[in-house]
Enzyme design. Structure first.
Site, PDB file in Angstrom:
ATOM      1  CD  GLN A  11     -22.514  -5.654  27.819  1.00 31.14           C
ATOM      2  OE1 GLN A  11     -23.686  -5.668  27.451  1.00 31.14           O
ATOM      3  NE2 GLN A  11     -21.596  -4.948  27.205  1.00 31.14           N
ATOM      4  CG  LEU A  36      -7.194  -8.235  34.365  1.00 28.91           C
ATOM      5  CD1 LEU A  36      -6.319  -8.731  33.240  1.00 28.91           C
ATOM      6  CD2 LEU A  36      -7.581  -9.405  35.234  1.00 28.91           C
ATOM      7  CB  ALA A  59     -12.068  -4.932  28.826  1.00 27.26           C
ATOM      8  CB  THR A  61     -15.704  -1.525  29.152  1.00 27.74           C
ATOM      9  OG1 THR A  61     -16.386  -1.789  30.381  1.00 27.74           O
ATOM     10  CG2 THR A  61     -15.125  -2.805  28.604  1.00 27.74           C
ATOM     11  CE1 TYR A  98     -14.163 -12.705  22.341  1.00 29.22           C
ATOM     12  CE2 TYR A  98     -13.125 -13.011  24.492  1.00 29.22           C
ATOM     13  CZ  TYR A  98     -13.857 -13.508  23.424  1.00 29.22           C
ATOM     14  OH  TYR A  98     -14.273 -14.818  23.438  1.00 29.22           O
ATOM     15  CE1 TYR A 124     -12.383  -0.138  26.261  1.00 28.31           C
ATOM     16  CE2 TYR A 124     -13.144   0.686  24.135  1.00 28.31           C
ATOM     17  CZ  TYR A 124     -13.047  -0.337  25.049  1.00 28.31           C
ATOM     18  OH  TYR A 124     -13.589  -1.564  24.759  1.00 28.31           O
ATOM     19  CE  LYS A 128     -10.069  -3.917  24.500  1.00 28.55           C
ATOM     20  NZ  LYS A 128     -10.218  -5.070  25.446  1.00 28.55           N
ATOM     21  CD1 TRP A 149     -20.773   0.288  18.997  1.00 31.09           C
ATOM     22  CD2 TRP A 149     -22.622   0.334  17.752  1.00 31.09           C
ATOM     23  NE1 TRP A 149     -20.854   1.521  18.410  1.00 31.09           N
ATOM     24  CE2 TRP A 149     -21.977   1.581  17.644  1.00 31.09           C
ATOM     25  CE3 TRP A 149     -23.819   0.126  17.049  1.00 31.09           C
ATOM     26  CZ2 TRP A 149     -22.491   2.613  16.869  1.00 31.09           C
ATOM     27  CZ3 TRP A 149     -24.321   1.150  16.264  1.00 31.09           C
ATOM     28  CH2 TRP A 149     -23.665   2.389  16.182  1.00 31.09           C
TER      29      TRP A 149
END
Ligand SMILES: NC(=O)c1ccc[n+]([C@@H]2O[C@H](COP(=O)([O-])OP(=O)(O)OC[C@H]3O[C@@H](n4cnc5c(N)ncnc54)[C@H](OP(=O)(O)O)[C@@H]3O)[C@@H](O)[C@H]2O)c1
Length: 297
Positions: A11, A36, A59, A61, A98, A124, A128, A149
């Protein structure tokens, strides 16, 4: 400025590819060109790129799947960012990474500051948070931008889902006890590009003058998922297609999921605007713009 962008089909990565183009020469790589979880090849790719800036938009996600795919979540979200930060430090490059509001447990009840103690509720969030710590420990010049979000109009997101449900179901049950900052991926990409443009060719030195570190960066203001869904219906550019007549508030507990999510995870983004003179606009006006732009995608 030579920029290595990792994860350009996600995204945020897709929007970054566009937004970074005017700022420098962008080398954009995605799975399977980069994986990764493969530390050796990742190091080599980063070295070969000779970039001044590395932007990590990759990531793991899948918040619920992470509860069982712990090793992959940790490899992508924790180990790889640490490795990228080490390589960036060795090359004298800047790393932009991020992170997420899910590093918090949601118990605070008012917008979270960077100085608030993280306490993730699921794998998750843990992965992170470990990624943030690995980046910080590598000791180079980095920016860790914690956001929340994130949505886009081209990949699976809450906005896309609500638009689809609104075309199928007369009544929608939406949770009203989860609160955070809806953030359009495009705005996040654009503010990242503007920040790099401000730093210019000497971006490493500029950030190194006390500007690097951890920042909250998400759409201004905050909303419950219910308020967000109401706004998505309000700004839908094809209202004649909507069959939903009623939005009914529900509780997170009504929809059990493998991973527990923080209920209140709004982020206070003042530190970012004070440092860089930039801020993401209000979430609702941004959503209106995103819905208009979505027609033209
Ligand atoms: N989405 C949110 O609501 C949200 C909220 C807060 C923070 N964030 C953070 O914001 C950042 C951007 O998120 P996003 O929403 O843009 O995520 P996304 O759409 O899921 O994109 C993640 C990208 O990473 C790639 N990726 C996953 N595993 C990989 C691997 N092993 N090797 C190479 N690439 C891999 C994905 O490829 P595939 O598509 O092929 O899997 C995808 O292109 C992330 O750091 C995320 O943690 C997101």
């Amino acid at each position: 400025m030579r920029i290595l962008l990792l994860g350009n089909s996600g995204q945020l990565g897709w929007e970054l590819h566009r937004s970074l183009a005017p700022v420098g020469e962008v080398i954009a790589l995605d799975f399977p060109q980069i994986d990764l979880t493969q530390a050796g090849s990742l190091r080599q790719i980063v070295r070969d790129a000779h970039a001044q800036v590395i932007v990590n938009a990759t990531a793991y996600t899948a918040v619920d799947r992470a509860e069982t795919e712990i090793e992959t979540a940790m490899a992508v979200n924790a180990l790889a960012p640490g490795l990228l930060a080490e390589e960036a430090a060795a090359l004298g490059a800047v790393l932009i990474h991020y992170s997420t509001d899910y590093v918090f447990d949601g118990a605070k009840g008012s917008p979270y500051l960077e100085s608030d103690f993280p306490n993730p509720l699921g794998v998750y969030g843990c992965s992170k948070l470990a990624g943030e710590q690995a980046v910080e420990q590598a000791g180079g010049i980095s920016l860790i931008l914690r956001t929340s979000w994130v949505y886009s109009l081209r990949r699976d997101s809450f906005v896309i889902k609500v638009r689809q449900w609104a075309r199928q179901q007369p009544t929608l049950r939406v949770v009203s006890d989860q609160v955070s900052n809806p953030t359009w991926a495009r705005m996040l990409a654009e503010i990242t590009a503007q920040l790099l443009a401000k730093g210019g060719e000497n971006v490493t030195g500029w950030l190194g003058e006390g500007r690097g570190g951890l920042y909250h960066l998400a759409g201004s203001g905050y909303a419950s998922r219910m308020e967000w869904a109401q706004a998505i219906l309000r700004y839908d550019p094809q209202p004649e297609e909507i069959v939903t007549r009623e939005l009914v508030p529900a509780l997170t507990a009504d929809f059990p999921t493998p991973a527990q999510r923080p209920l209140y995870s709004a982020l206070d983004c003042e530190k970012f605007s004070e440092t860089f003179g930039l801020r993401l606009p209000g979430w609702e006006e941004t959503l209106r713009l995103a819905m208009q732009a979505g027609q033209a995608l």
